[in-house]
Motif scaffolding. Structure first.
Motif, PDB file in Angstrom:
ATOM      1  N   THR A  97      -4.753  -5.151  -0.373  1.00 44.95           N
ATOM      2  CA  THR A  97      -3.546  -4.326  -0.442  1.00 44.95           C
ATOM      3  C   THR A  97      -2.935  -4.109   0.942  1.00 44.95           C
ATOM      4  O   THR A  97      -1.705  -4.114   1.087  1.00 44.95           O
ATOM      5  CB  THR A  97      -3.837  -2.962  -1.101  1.00 44.95           C
ATOM      6  OG1 THR A  97      -4.937  -2.324  -0.440  1.00 44.95           O
ATOM      7  CG2 THR A  97      -4.146  -3.115  -2.567  1.00 44.95           C
ATOM      8  N   LEU A  98      -3.770  -3.947   1.953  1.00 45.13           N
ATOM      9  CA  LEU A  98      -3.243  -3.773   3.301  1.00 45.13           C
ATOM     10  C   LEU A  98      -2.592  -5.061   3.808  1.00 45.13           C
ATOM     11  O   LEU A  98      -1.549  -5.026   4.471  1.00 45.13           O
ATOM     12  CB  LEU A  98      -4.350  -3.331   4.259  1.00 45.13           C
ATOM     13  CG  LEU A  98      -4.878  -1.907   4.041  1.00 45.13           C
ATOM     14  CD1 LEU A  98      -6.010  -1.596   5.014  1.00 45.13           C
ATOM     15  CD2 LEU A  98      -3.753  -0.880   4.197  1.00 45.13           C
ATOM     16  N   ILE A  99      -3.209  -6.206   3.486  1.00 44.51           N
ATOM     17  CA  ILE A  99      -2.598  -7.495   3.839  1.00 44.51           C
ATOM     18  C   ILE A  99      -1.246  -7.632   3.145  1.00 44.51           C
ATOM     19  O   ILE A  99      -0.244  -8.045   3.744  1.00 44.51           O
ATOM     20  CB  ILE A  99      -3.526  -8.664   3.450  1.00 44.51           C
ATOM     21  CG1 ILE A  99      -4.765  -8.674   4.353  1.00 44.51           C
ATOM     22  CG2 ILE A  99      -2.787  -9.998   3.552  1.00 44.51           C
ATOM     23  CD1 ILE A  99      -5.822  -9.681   3.924  1.00 44.51           C
ATOM     24  N   THR A 100      -1.214  -7.271   1.862  1.00 49.45           N
ATOM     25  CA  THR A 100       0.022  -7.371   1.074  1.00 49.45           C
ATOM     26  C   THR A 100       1.106  -6.471   1.645  1.00 49.45           C
ATOM     27  O   THR A 100       2.267  -6.889   1.799  1.00 49.45           O
ATOM     28  CB  THR A 100      -0.244  -6.988  -0.391  1.00 49.45           C
ATOM     29  OG1 THR A 100      -1.253  -7.836  -0.934  1.00 49.45           O
ATOM     30  CG2 THR A 100       1.011  -7.118  -1.222  1.00 49.45           C
ATOM     31  N   PHE A 132       7.491  -7.950   6.530  1.00 50.21           N
ATOM     32  CA  PHE A 132       8.119  -9.025   7.299  1.00 50.21           C
ATOM     33  C   PHE A 132       8.681 -10.132   6.419  1.00 50.21           C
ATOM     34  O   PHE A 132       9.513 -10.929   6.855  1.00 50.21           O
ATOM     35  CB  PHE A 132       7.105  -9.603   8.289  1.00 50.21           C
ATOM     36  CG  PHE A 132       6.606  -8.595   9.275  1.00 50.21           C
ATOM     37  CD1 PHE A 132       7.386  -8.255  10.368  1.00 50.21           C
ATOM     38  CD2 PHE A 132       5.398  -7.951   9.107  1.00 50.21           C
ATOM     39  CE1 PHE A 132       6.948  -7.302  11.294  1.00 50.21           C
ATOM     40  CE2 PHE A 132       4.945  -6.999  10.015  1.00 50.21           C
ATOM     41  CZ  PHE A 132       5.736  -6.674  11.108  1.00 50.21           C
ATOM     42  N   LEU A 133       8.213 -10.203   5.202  1.00 51.90           N
ATOM     43  CA  LEU A 133       8.786 -11.101   4.212  1.00 51.90           C
ATOM     44  C   LEU A 133       9.362 -10.227   3.112  1.00 51.90           C
ATOM     45  O   LEU A 133       9.143  -9.031   3.080  1.00 51.90           O
ATOM     46  CB  LEU A 133       7.708 -12.022   3.625  1.00 51.90           C
ATOM     47  CG  LEU A 133       6.837 -12.786   4.616  1.00 51.90           C
ATOM     48  CD1 LEU A 133       5.728 -13.502   3.871  1.00 51.90           C
ATOM     49  CD2 LEU A 133       7.679 -13.773   5.398  1.00 51.90           C
ATOM     50  N   THR A 184       8.102 -12.761  -2.334  1.00 54.70           N
ATOM     51  CA  THR A 184       7.417 -13.882  -1.694  1.00 54.70           C
ATOM     52  C   THR A 184       5.962 -13.531  -1.406  1.00 54.70           C
ATOM     53  O   THR A 184       5.050 -14.338  -1.615  1.00 54.70           O
ATOM     54  CB  THR A 184       8.124 -14.263  -0.380  1.00 54.70           C
ATOM     55  OG1 THR A 184       9.474 -14.633  -0.660  1.00 54.70           O
ATOM     56  CG2 THR A 184       7.419 -15.414   0.300  1.00 54.70           C
ATOM     57  N   THR A 185       5.733 -12.316  -0.946  1.00 54.10           N
ATOM     58  CA  THR A 185       4.378 -11.894  -0.608  1.00 54.10           C
ATOM     59  C   THR A 185       3.460 -11.917  -1.822  1.00 54.10           C
ATOM     60  O   THR A 185       2.346 -12.444  -1.758  1.00 54.10           O
ATOM     61  CB  THR A 185       4.396 -10.479   0.006  1.00 54.10           C
ATOM     62  OG1 THR A 185       5.215 -10.499   1.178  1.00 54.10           O
ATOM     63  CG2 THR A 185       2.994 -10.037   0.377  1.00 54.10           C
ATOM     64  N   VAL A 187       0.796  -5.055  -6.045  1.00 53.34           N
ATOM     65  CA  VAL A 187       2.247  -4.989  -6.216  1.00 53.34           C
ATOM     66  C   VAL A 187       2.760  -3.614  -5.793  1.00 53.34           C
ATOM     67  O   VAL A 187       3.862  -3.491  -5.229  1.00 53.34           O
ATOM     68  CB  VAL A 187       2.653  -5.336  -7.662  1.00 53.34           C
ATOM     69  CG1 VAL A 187       2.417  -4.184  -8.619  1.00 53.34           C
ATOM     70  CG2 VAL A 187       4.123  -5.760  -7.733  1.00 53.34           C
ATOM     71  N   MET A 188       1.971  -2.568  -6.007  1.00 55.24           N
ATOM     72  CA  MET A 188       2.351  -1.244  -5.514  1.00 55.24           C
ATOM     73  C   MET A 188       2.390  -1.234  -3.984  1.00 55.24           C
ATOM     74  O   MET A 188       3.319  -0.691  -3.375  1.00 55.24           O
ATOM     75  CB  MET A 188       1.364  -0.193  -6.012  1.00 55.24           C
ATOM     76  CG  MET A 188       1.457   0.111  -7.488  1.00 55.24           C
ATOM     77  SD  MET A 188       0.226   1.341  -7.966  1.00 55.24           S
ATOM     78  CE  MET A 188       0.586   1.478  -9.719  1.00 55.24           C
TER      79      MET A 188
END
Length: 429
Positions: free
Chosen positions: A100-103, A109-110, A114-115, A142-143
């Motif tokens: 979730t932190l990566i997302t 930035f995107l 896309t993410t 997604v949240m």
């Protein structure tokens, strides 16, 4: 015509929410009824930027789906899945927090669509390796994407619309939205164990099996991976600098997909099979129905009511915009909502003399629309995409499975945002 547009939308929404019929049939059927009764027509549905299908969204999705289809053949998703599981030492909760932190970070930035297109396949693989249900992980991601995307001008499509109307810059979003998003992500991380309680049981044998894996062995085609990496880098540069290059993200995605198909020489069936046609058609039908509400003045009337209900009290106006935006963005896609509401906010700011108070109205709209997109399964584009990917992978996410979690998280994020708005723009402005 207004009554017909409302009735069709409500009926389609009920069908989606109750799952009495497939959601695609509900939205395409609703769009068909609107065409048949003359509530909308081809000019308004296919060509109007205000009431028609947002082709930029459709083709952005299509281009990225093709890129992901080619990228999947490299084995990189398997690599990232094993890497994430090993870094989290096989703990499902730590895996969820890490992903979730990566997302959230990538979504800043995107664009968030896309993410999630890139992260969802990784999630499905890591959950498969650990033998756990991926549905809670996909919902959490997604949240996180909708929260993280709020941090920058390019992270969430509503922010782009707001920036074009208000004159706010990329740096403005960084200074005003990013601190709130950081706070919201901290709260979100703390809430995860409670929100998805019961989703973190794993077989120790499966964990040991994953920890013994060598992620480097997952890469199947290093040459193709290098080509994909170069193309993705160029695509990401295009996304970040699209305003300077004067080229829309959808065109960037299509060009990237075309170049990658040419240089990779992957069979057509391999990448076209990755395209979620049902998701694209669902978006098209939803845009037609919401466009009918815009054309008949329903959304404008709702937005105008917000301006008239507060009698010029700026703090009350900001809070009302925040709450109403969160509620309505959960019911309809937040992109057409913001497109309709932004002219109303622009008019409201003309009567405000304090610049901080004036900006607060725009930030209230951005926060409400971005975070409100988490409320239901159709509140934001990223939600629909993830649900489509999950269904295709054999892990369907029902409307209410998503919404039960989404409403709670939306309420929490709005409750955190309200004092932030008051303190920063009114109490200490």
């Amino acid at each position: 015509m207004t009554v017909v547009a409302i009735a069709v939308f409500v009926i389609a929404y009920v069908l989606i929410a109750t799952e009495w019929t497939h959601k695609l049939l509900a939205v395409l059927g609703g769009a068909g009824v609107l065409f048949a009764l003359g509530v909308t027509d081809s000019d308004h549905a296919f060509y109007s930027p205000d009431t028609g299908i947002d082709w930029d969204v459709i083709f952005l999705l299509f281009g990225m789906m093709v890129i992901v289809g080619v990228l999947r053949r490299t084995g990189v998703f398997e690599y990232v899945a094993i890497w994430a599981a090993k870094r989290a030492k096989g703990s499902p909760l730590r895996v969820m927090i890490l992903l979730t932190l990566i997302t959230a970070t990538a979504s800043a930035f995107l664009d968030n669509v896309t993410t999630v297109l890139l992260i969802a396949p990784v999630t499905l693989l890591v959950c498969d390796r650990l033998g756990i249900d991926p549905v809670p992980f996909l919902i959490a991601e997604v949240m996180a994407s909708n929260i993280g995307g709020a941090a920058t001008l390019i992270g969430d499509p509503p922010n782009i619309i707001i920036a074009s109307r208000s004159g706010l810059t990329f740096n403005d979003f960084l200074l005003h939205m990013t601190p709130l998003v950081a706070i919201e992500l901290l709260v979100f991380t703390l809430v995860l164990p409670w929100l998805f309680k019961g989703s973190f049981t794993v077989d120790p044998d499966r964990v040991n099996d994953v920890l013994r894996l060598n992620e480097r062995e997952a890469i199947e085609d290093r040459g193709l991976l290098i080509k994909c990496g170069v193309v993705l880098l160029l695509v990401f540069v295009g996304f970040i600098g699209h305003s300077a290059f004067h080229i829309e993200p959808s065109i960037v995605a299509l060009l990237g997909a075309g170049v990658l198909v040419l240089v990779s020489k992957v069979p057509t069936r391999a990448y076209m099979s990755a395209v979620e046609w049902q998701t694209l058609l669902f978006f098209a039908g939803l845009f037609v129905m919401v466009g009918a509400l815009v054309r008949t003045g329903v959304i404008a009337d709702l937005a105008g009511w917000v301006g008239g209900a507060t009698a010029g009290h700026t703090l009350l106006t900001a809070m009302l915009i925040l709450v109403v935006s969160a509620l309505l963005s959960g019911v309809i896609d937040n992109i057409p909502y913001v497109a309709t509401m932004s002219p109303v906010v622009l008019e409201l700011t003309k009567g405000v003399t304090d610049p901080a108070h004036s900006d607060a109205l725009w930030w209230a709209l951005a926060i409400g629309a971005d975070f409100g997109g988490n409320a239901t399964a159709i509140g934001a584009s990223a939600n629909v995409v993830v649900i489509g990917l999950a269904l295709r992978a054999g892990h369907p996410i029902s409307f209410w499975t998503f919404t039960r979690k989404g409403v709670v998280m939306t309420a929490i994020t709005i409750l955190v945002a309200a004092p932030y708005l008051w303190l920063r723009y009114f109490a200490f402005s």
